[in-house]
Motif scaffolding. Structure first.
Motif, PDB file in Angstrom:
ATOM      1  N   PHE A 177       0.828  -1.212   0.000  1.00 52.59           N
ATOM      2  CA  PHE A 177       0.000   0.000   0.000  1.00 52.59           C
ATOM      3  C   PHE A 177       0.862   1.263   0.000  1.00 52.59           C
ATOM      4  O   PHE A 177       0.568   2.222  -0.710  1.00 52.59           O
ATOM      5  N   SER A 178       1.920   1.243   0.783  1.00 49.81           N
ATOM      6  CA  SER A 178       2.782   2.430   0.796  1.00 49.81           C
ATOM      7  C   SER A 178       3.508   2.583  -0.534  1.00 49.81           C
ATOM      8  O   SER A 178       3.746   3.705  -0.997  1.00 49.81           O
ATOM      9  N   GLY A 179       3.847   1.469  -1.174  1.00 54.16           N
ATOM     10  CA  GLY A 179       4.474   1.552  -2.496  1.00 54.16           C
ATOM     11  C   GLY A 179       3.529   2.116  -3.535  1.00 54.16           C
ATOM     12  O   GLY A 179       3.906   2.960  -4.346  1.00 54.16           O
ATOM     13  N   VAL A 180       2.278   1.665  -3.518  1.00 46.79           N
ATOM     14  CA  VAL A 180       1.275   2.194  -4.448  1.00 46.79           C
ATOM     15  C   VAL A 180       1.016   3.667  -4.156  1.00 46.79           C
ATOM     16  O   VAL A 180       0.904   4.492  -5.064  1.00 46.79           O
ATOM     17  N   GLY A 181       0.944   4.024  -2.873  1.00 51.78           N
ATOM     18  CA  GLY A 181       0.747   5.428  -2.496  1.00 51.78           C
ATOM     19  C   GLY A 181       1.898   6.302  -2.949  1.00 51.78           C
ATOM     20  O   GLY A 181       1.706   7.423  -3.418  1.00 51.78           O
ATOM     21  N   SER A 182       3.113   5.776  -2.813  1.00 50.86           N
ATOM     22  CA  SER A 182       4.288   6.526  -3.250  1.00 50.86           C
ATOM     23  C   SER A 182       4.266   6.725  -4.764  1.00 50.86           C
ATOM     24  O   SER A 182       4.571   7.815  -5.259  1.00 50.86           O
ATOM     25  N   ILE A 183       3.924   5.689  -5.505  1.00 49.56           N
ATOM     26  CA  ILE A 183       3.836   5.804  -6.963  1.00 49.56           C
ATOM     27  C   ILE A 183       2.751   6.817  -7.345  1.00 49.56           C
ATOM     28  O   ILE A 183       2.955   7.671  -8.209  1.00 49.56           O
ATOM     29  N   PHE A 184       1.608   6.732  -6.671  1.00 50.98           N
ATOM     30  CA  PHE A 184       0.525   7.684  -6.944  1.00 50.98           C
ATOM     31  C   PHE A 184       0.985   9.116  -6.674  1.00 50.98           C
ATOM     32  O   PHE A 184       0.723  10.022  -7.458  1.00 50.98           O
ATOM     33  N   TRP A 185       1.691   9.339  -5.568  1.00 42.60           N
ATOM     34  CA  TRP A 185       2.177  10.678  -5.217  1.00 42.60           C
ATOM     35  C   TRP A 185       3.151  11.196  -6.267  1.00 42.60           C
ATOM     36  O   TRP A 185       3.106  12.359  -6.651  1.00 42.60           O
ATOM     37  N   HIS A 186       4.027  10.345  -6.763  1.00 39.53           N
ATOM     38  CA  HIS A 186       4.985  10.765  -7.786  1.00 39.53           C
ATOM     39  C   HIS A 186       4.283  11.074  -9.110  1.00 39.53           C
ATOM     40  O   HIS A 186       4.681  12.003  -9.822  1.00 39.53           O
TER      41      HIS A 186
END
Length: 185
Positions: free
Chosen positions: A17-26
């Motif tokens: 989830f944090s990886g997906v959130g990080s990708i979304f933020w970028h």
């Protein structure tokens, strides 16, 4: 299932989830970093010409109305504006206006305004554009252009009606040089 396996699964889920959130933020930041130039345009009125009795009016009637074009950088990158102009019917021919201050570089959030005589806005104009350093045209929104077109038509009608009145006043000045026909003031 042991506690270690449960913690490993929970850690994997949280990590994904944090990886997906990080990708979304970028991705969101990448979209914000793109160039975004917007145009604003309006017609301004300098006011009516001075009283026709004056021999040399201060405002020439053709210069009374002007078009103000503002270029605003809404993106986060600097952009260089090379040309501003009017788009003619068909969209293929562009008439670039020769303006002082071009080319210019706009930082993020910066605005630059240009003034154009109303006579440069002809009947066959279908859009206003600004070209950046890469040659990409940025256009005025259609709703804003229709308002500009309406205001420019009104200004042209005012110029035509008032220029007729100024011609009559000039003819009266030429015939009697401002003096009544009986010679008395």
């Amino acid at each position: 299932m042991t506690t270690t396996e449960t913690l490993a699964i929970a850690g994997a889920i949280i990590g994904s989830f944090s990886g997906v959130g990080s990708i979304f933020w970028h991705v969101v930041n990448w979209r914000r970093d793109r160039l975004d130039v917007r145009l604003e345009a309006s017609v301004s009125d300098l006011g009516p010409a001075p009283v026709p009795r004056l021999r040399y009016p201060l405002i020439v009637e053709e210069e009374r109305f002007r078009i103000h074009i503002a270029v605003v950088n809404h993106g986060r990158r600097d952009v260089q504006i090379d040309a501003i102009g009017f788009e003619a019917v068909g969209g293929t021919s562009h008439e670039s206006l020769i303006l002082n201050g071009l080319p210019c570089t706009l930082s993020d959030g910066q605005r630059r305004s240009f003034t154009v005589p109303i006579q440069s806005f002809r009947d066959d104009v279908v859009g206003v554009y600004a070209k950046d350093g890469r040659g990409r045209p940025w256009r005025l929104h259609q709703v804003d252009f229709l308002k500009l077109q309406t205001d420019a038509c009104r200004a042209q009608k005012v110029i035509e009606s008032e220029s007729g009145m100024l011609e009559i006043a000039a003819e009266n000045r030429r015939t009697n040089d401002g003096w009544p026909k009986d010679g008395k003031r």
